[in-house]
Design a protein around this motif. Sequence first.
Motif, PDB file in Angstrom:
ATOM      1  N   LEU A   1      33.488  14.959  -4.976  1.00 58.52           N
ATOM      2  CA  LEU A   1      33.030  14.842  -3.594  1.00 58.52           C
ATOM      3  C   LEU A   1      33.359  13.475  -3.024  1.00 58.52           C
ATOM      4  N   GLU A   2      33.171  12.439  -3.828  1.00 61.68           N
ATOM      5  CA  GLU A   2      33.488  11.087  -3.362  1.00 61.68           C
ATOM      6  C   GLU A   2      34.972  10.962  -3.014  1.00 61.68           C
ATOM      7  N   ARG A   3      35.811  11.518  -3.888  1.00 63.60           N
ATOM      8  CA  ARG A   3      37.258  11.448  -3.636  1.00 63.60           C
ATOM      9  C   ARG A   3      37.638  12.211  -2.364  1.00 63.60           C
ATOM     10  N   LEU A   4      37.014  13.360  -2.151  1.00 61.18           N
ATOM     11  CA  LEU A   4      37.336  14.174  -0.983  1.00 61.18           C
ATOM     12  C   LEU A   4      36.825  13.548   0.311  1.00 61.18           C
ATOM     13  N   CYS A   5      35.660  12.914   0.241  1.00 59.84           N
ATOM     14  CA  CYS A   5      35.028  12.417   1.469  1.00 59.84           C
ATOM     15  C   CYS A   5      35.570  11.075   1.936  1.00 59.84           C
ATOM     16  N   TRP A   6      36.103  10.293   1.045  1.00 60.06           N
ATOM     17  CA  TRP A   6      36.562   8.968   1.458  1.00 60.06           C
ATOM     18  C   TRP A   6      38.072   8.893   1.606  1.00 60.06           C
ATOM     19  N   ASP A   7      38.669  10.030   1.874  1.00 57.53           N
ATOM     20  CA  ASP A   7      40.100  10.091   2.174  1.00 57.53           C
ATOM     21  C   ASP A   7      40.285  11.124   3.278  1.00 57.53           C
ATOM     22  N   ASP A   8      40.725  10.664   4.451  1.00 53.44           N
ATOM     23  CA  ASP A   8      40.850  11.558   5.596  1.00 53.44           C
ATOM     24  C   ASP A   8      41.899  12.645   5.412  1.00 53.44           C
ATOM     25  N   GLU A   9      42.713  12.545   4.387  1.00 51.90           N
ATOM     26  CA  GLU A   9      43.755  13.535   4.176  1.00 51.90           C
ATOM     27  C   GLU A   9      43.220  14.825   3.550  1.00 51.90           C
ATOM     28  N   HIS A  10      42.018  14.778   2.981  1.00 49.92           N
ATOM     29  CA  HIS A  10      41.468  15.962   2.313  1.00 49.92           C
ATOM     30  C   HIS A  10      40.750  16.837   3.328  1.00 49.92           C
ATOM     31  N   ARG A  11      41.183  18.079   3.425  1.00 46.58           N
ATOM     32  CA  ARG A  11      40.627  19.016   4.400  1.00 46.58           C
ATOM     33  C   ARG A  11      40.358  20.349   3.740  1.00 46.58           C
ATOM     34  N   GLY A  12      39.533  21.157   4.383  1.00 42.29           N
ATOM     35  CA  GLY A  12      39.223  22.479   3.875  1.00 42.29           C
ATOM     36  C   GLY A  12      38.587  23.328   4.947  1.00 42.29           C
ATOM     37  N   SER A  13      38.500  24.622   4.686  1.00 45.26           N
ATOM     38  CA  SER A  13      37.839  25.518   5.626  1.00 45.26           C
ATOM     39  C   SER A  13      36.329  25.279   5.568  1.00 45.26           C
ATOM     40  N   ALA A  14      35.614  25.851   6.524  1.00 39.44           N
ATOM     41  CA  ALA A  14      34.163  25.684   6.550  1.00 39.44           C
ATOM     42  C   ALA A  14      33.537  26.220   5.274  1.00 39.44           C
ATOM     43  N   ALA A  15      34.022  27.360   4.803  1.00 44.15           N
ATOM     44  CA  ALA A  15      33.466  27.950   3.587  1.00 44.15           C
ATOM     45  C   ALA A  15      33.762  27.091   2.365  1.00 44.15           C
ATOM     46  N   GLN A  16      34.984  26.567   2.267  1.00 44.65           N
ATOM     47  CA  GLN A  16      35.345  25.732   1.131  1.00 44.65           C
ATOM     48  C   GLN A  16      34.507  24.464   1.085  1.00 44.65           C
ATOM     49  N   ILE A  17      34.378  23.806   2.227  1.00 45.34           N
ATOM     50  CA  ILE A  17      33.604  22.565   2.281  1.00 45.34           C
ATOM     51  C   ILE A  17      32.135  22.828   1.974  1.00 45.34           C
ATOM     52  N   ALA A  18      31.592  23.914   2.524  1.00 47.30           N
ATOM     53  CA  ALA A  18      30.182  24.235   2.288  1.00 47.30           C
ATOM     54  C   ALA A  18      29.930  24.465   0.805  1.00 47.30           C
ATOM     55  N   ARG A  19      30.852  25.135   0.126  1.00 48.13           N
ATOM     56  CA  ARG A  19      30.658  25.397  -1.300  1.00 48.13           C
ATOM     57  C   ARG A  19      30.689  24.113  -2.106  1.00 48.13           C
ATOM     58  N   VAL A  20      31.641  23.227  -1.808  1.00 53.49           N
ATOM     59  CA  VAL A  20      31.736  21.967  -2.545  1.00 53.49           C
ATOM     60  C   VAL A  20      30.484  21.124  -2.331  1.00 53.49           C
ATOM     61  N   PHE A  21      30.039  21.001  -1.098  1.00 48.16           N
ATOM     62  CA  PHE A  21      28.860  20.192  -0.803  1.00 48.16           C
ATOM     63  C   PHE A  21      27.617  20.769  -1.479  1.00 48.16           C
ATOM     64  N   THR A  22      27.446  22.081  -1.386  1.00 47.98           N
ATOM     65  CA  THR A  22      26.260  22.720  -1.964  1.00 47.98           C
ATOM     66  C   THR A  22      26.254  22.589  -3.472  1.00 47.98           C
ATOM     67  N   ASN A  23      27.403  22.762  -4.132  1.00 38.67           N
ATOM     68  CA  ASN A  23      27.479  22.602  -5.582  1.00 38.67           C
ATOM     69  C   ASN A  23      27.153  21.179  -6.017  1.00 38.67           C
ATOM     70  N   CYS A  24      27.384  20.221  -5.138  1.00 40.97           N
ATOM     71  CA  CYS A  24      27.106  18.816  -5.448  1.00 40.97           C
ATOM     72  C   CYS A  24      25.686  18.407  -5.069  1.00 40.97           C
ATOM     73  N   GLY A  25      24.882  19.344  -4.637  1.00 37.70           N
ATOM     74  CA  GLY A  25      23.496  19.034  -4.311  1.00 37.70           C
ATOM     75  C   GLY A  25      23.260  18.647  -2.872  1.00 37.70           C
ATOM     76  N   ILE A  26      24.249  18.854  -1.999  1.00 39.80           N
ATOM     77  CA  ILE A  26      24.092  18.575  -0.566  1.00 39.80           C
ATOM     78  C   ILE A  26      24.239  19.914   0.155  1.00 39.80           C
ATOM     79  N   PRO A  27      23.146  20.645   0.313  1.00 40.69           N
ATOM     80  CA  PRO A  27      23.255  21.994   0.885  1.00 40.69           C
ATOM     81  C   PRO A  27      23.683  21.976   2.345  1.00 40.69           C
ATOM     82  N   VAL A  28      24.687  22.748   2.648  1.00 41.91           N
ATOM     83  CA  VAL A  28      25.143  22.921   4.021  1.00 41.91           C
ATOM     84  C   VAL A  28      25.784  24.304   4.119  1.00 41.91           C
TER      85      VAL A  28
END
Length: 263
Positions: A194-221
Motif C-alpha cells: 500500500l505504501e508503494r502504491l500510494c506514494w507514487d502517482d504512477e500507480h493506478r487502478g479501478s475503483a474495485a481494485q483500489i477498494a480491495r487493496v485498501f480494505t485488505n490492508c485494514g483501511i475499509p473503503v
Amino acid sequence: MHTMPDTTPCANCRKPIDDQHTLCPSCEVRFALTLLRLAASLDPLYAMLDATVHYGGHEHEHTQTATPPTPIRLAVLDTIDDITSHAYELHRVLLGMPDPEHEATYEDVIGTLTVDAGAPNLSTHPCAGMYMRTALQLMQATDLLLDPPDLHDIGHCTNPLCGVMLQARDGQSTVTCPVCATTTDTRTILLRTLERLCWDDEHRGSAAQIARVFTNCGIPVLANTIRQWAKRGKLHAATDTRPHRPTYRYSDVYRLTVGVKRD
C-alpha cells in the motif's frame, strides 16, 4: 434399586456414550462417510497426475503445461500414499488380514475404504477416535488439493535478496516465501504494498481494485464510495483511462480516505 449404566466420553466429540462404544452414533456416521469420501476422491487425485488436467476446478483460463508443477504433483502422490496406507492399516486393525478370496478387494484401495466404512466394529474399536482423526486430516488435505483456495497477489517478499511476488488467500495471517522460505506477517506485506502504491502517482487502478487493496490492508473503503468521490469532483480519473472503466491514482484515494496530505 436401579443402577445407572456405565458411560464413557466419545473419543471424538466427548459426548457421553455407553462403555461398549468408542464413538457416538453421529461420529460413527461421520467417520464412515469420510472413508467413503476418501474412496470417491482417489480417481480425481489420480487424474491430477495427468498433464492434461487443469488444476483448481478445471477452469479454462488456467494455463496448461507439458507436465504438472512439481510441488502439486508431489503433494498429490504423498496424499494418495497416505490414503492407501490408512485404508490398509484400518482394514488390518478392524477386520484383520483378509481371506484369500477377498485378496483382490483388499488390494483395491477404493474397495478397502468401502469395506472399512462398513466394518461392524468401526465405532467400538479402542483406537477408533485416532483413526477417525487421521481420516479427517486426510480428507482436509484432499479437499485442499482438489479445490484449492483462491489466492491473490499481496506484495513482494520482504527479504531484500529475494523480492518475489507472494500470494495468499483471504484471511491468511502469515505467508512463507516459496523461494527463500522467509515467513512474514501478511499484514506487513500488504502495508508495504500500500505504501508503494500510494506514494507514487504512477500507480493506478479501478475503483474495485483500489477498494480491495485498501480494505485488505485494514483501511475499509467501498468501491462505490470511490465512484461517488469521482462523481462529486473530489477525485479525478487518470488522463489515459478508458471512459467505460475509469482508473484512479492510489495516492489520491489515500488522501481522501485517510486525510493525509503529502508535503
